[in-house]
Write a protein that holds these residues in place. Structure first.
Motif, mmCIF file in Angstrom:
data_model
loop_
_atom_site.group_PDB
_atom_site.id
_atom_site.type_symbol
_atom_site.label_atom_id
_atom_site.label_comp_id
_atom_site.label_asym_id
_atom_site.label_seq_id
_atom_site.Cartn_x
_atom_site.Cartn_y
_atom_site.Cartn_z
ATOM 1 N N ALA A 140 -1.382 8.046 -4.007
ATOM 2 C CA ALA A 140 -0.449 8.579 -5.003
ATOM 3 C C ALA A 140 0.807 7.733 -5.136
ATOM 4 N N PHE A 141 0.963 6.720 -4.279
ATOM 5 C CA PHE A 141 2.226 5.983 -4.248
ATOM 6 C C PHE A 141 2.032 4.475 -4.376
ATOM 7 N N THR A 142 0.930 4.054 -5.003
ATOM 8 C CA THR A 142 0.759 2.631 -5.256
ATOM 9 C C THR A 142 1.815 2.175 -6.266
ATOM 10 N N PRO A 143 2.181 0.892 -6.258
ATOM 11 C CA PRO A 143 3.175 0.414 -7.233
ATOM 12 C C PRO A 143 2.805 0.752 -8.669
ATOM 13 N N ARG A 144 1.515 0.667 -9.014
ATOM 14 C CA ARG A 144 1.096 0.965 -10.383
ATOM 15 C C ARG A 144 1.340 2.435 -10.719
ATOM 16 N N MET A 145 0.991 3.321 -9.798
ATOM 17 C CA MET A 145 1.151 4.742 -10.074
ATOM 18 C C MET A 145 2.629 5.139 -10.119
ATOM 19 N N VAL A 146 3.436 4.546 -9.246
ATOM 20 C CA VAL A 146 4.871 4.841 -9.267
ATOM 21 C C VAL A 146 5.492 4.344 -10.567
ATOM 22 N N ALA A 147 5.141 3.131 -10.977
ATOM 23 C CA ALA A 147 5.684 2.592 -12.232
ATOM 24 C C ALA A 147 5.320 3.485 -13.414
#
Length: 382
Positions: free
Chosen positions: A85-92
């Motif tokens: 849930a906290f990959t750079p893509r998902m956070v962005a």
């Protein structure tokens, strides 16, 4: 040093004590069987060495394993589940929604000409975000904050811990049961699917939710409060950031270094180990001190100066280091950056209402309990 490390009387300014610890040596006995590690390189060494310094003292929850209370390889397996849930893509991808939430909160406070920045922005922004990630009702945010504070500050605040734990268990027990019956596109549903695959137990799903609730709001809330305090104490830097919000990311990193929201952590020494030439015996409790490392003059020139142009500010250890580096760090950074990018153009002539700062009653978590400010409002956001 004995008796001083956890004294609530030093909360107004713990940094002289940290400086004395750094001067005293790499590992200083601060209580029987307890050693504080306060220099930057030595804190890094402890956090990297999971074979010698165990995270077991941090286990908590509902009789279940948690990522912060485990060492590799078990830690790695559980962390990889939540990290989805906290990959750079998902956070962005969360930025538009975070910006929408921040603008709504700022619209509400800007019209008044004064507010408590902690109550009106720093608390609700991360609580709403983490509630939406988990897939729970953001309208329960007052309960979420109360549960989180009770668990974090239970050593300094009397009462409420058992009640908060029971209320949390009852509420999230219902949410988890609902997600088993009708999964959604949220983290609780993902965790229950991991449970069904025999990767997580039901208690571990509950403990993950508890950890994410606490980590998802305490760090960001105090980051926003600490950053605003630092800017108010350095009005020339506040003016620079207001004039050029492209400086906000650098300001956030320096705020993390200058006033670390998490001041220290705990480890257990499982075998005799040297740190910086000092022997820490097996069985000792060890306190790696993030906030002291972030003021170490060996690594940060003029460390007691708040400088948003500091070249190596991002070297800070505010999010930890090594295998237990905070998995929510990208989200906390994004939330704080969005908050100031939206807030600073809307407010001018920002002043503190009260001269003295009321700090949270904990040597572990640092941030203002409240931050009343007055200001002039600019044009609303488009």
């Amino acid at each position: 040093m004995n008796g001083g490390l956890f004294a609530l009387g030093r909360l107004d300014d713990p940094y002289p004590l940290y400086a004395r610890l750094r001067a005293a040596g790499p590992a200083v006995q601060v209580a029987p069987g307890t050693y504080a590690v306060s220099r930057y390189d030595d804190v890094v060494a402890v956090l990297k060495n999971t074979a010698a310094f165990s995270s077991a003292p941090l286990g908590f929850g509902f009789g279940a394993r948690t990522v912060i209370g485990l060492d590799p390889p078990e830690h790695t397996v559980l962390r990889n589940i939540v990290n989805r849930a906290f990959t750079p893509r998902m956070v962005a991808a969360m930025e538009p929604r975070i910006r929408e939430i921040a603008r709504g909160l700022i619209d509400a406070l800007a019209a008044r000409g004064e507010c408590d920045l902690v109550r009106d922005l720093a608390v609700p922004l991360p609580v709403i975000v983490i509630a939406e990630i988990l897939g729970v009702d953001p309208e329960r945010r007052d309960d979420f904050k109360r549960w989180s504070d009770s668990l974090v500050f239970s050593g300094a605040m009397m009462g409420g811990l058992d009640k908060s734990r029971d209320e949390f268990r009852a509420y999230f027990g219902e949410v988890i049961a609902e997600r088993r019956r009708e999964p959604r596109d949220d983290l609780i549903s993902a965790l229950t699917r991991a449970e069904e695959a025999d990767t997580l137990t039901a208690a571990e799903v509950m403990s993950f939710a508890l950890l994410l609730l606490i980590a998802g709001n305490e760090t960001t809330t105090n980051l926003i409060g600490n950053a605003m305090l630092a800017l108010l104490d350095h009005p020339e830097q506040l003016d620079r950031v207001r004039a050029d919000t492209s400086l906000v990311p650098a300001m956030v990193e320096e705020a993390l270094r200058y006033q670390s929201p998490v001041q220290l952590i705990f480890r257990s020494c499982v075998r005799d180990t040297e740190v910086g030439g000092s022997l820490i015996p097996a069985g000792a409790s060890v306190i790696p001190m993030y906030a002291s490392a972030n003021r170490d003059e060996r690594h940060f020139p003029e460390p007691d100066t708040f400088d948003i142009t500091r070249e190596n500010a991002r070297d800070h250890l505010a999010f930890g280091y090594g295998p237990h580096f905070c998995l929510g760090a990208p989200l906390a950074r994004l939330e704080a950056q969005v908050a100031f990018e939206e807030l600073l153009p809307r407010l001018s002539d920002i002043r503190m209402v009260e001269e003295a700062v009321e700090w949270l009653p904990s040597p572990l978590i640092r941030g203002p309990a409240r931050l009343p400010i007055r200001f002039k409002a600019a044009v609303p956001s488009p």
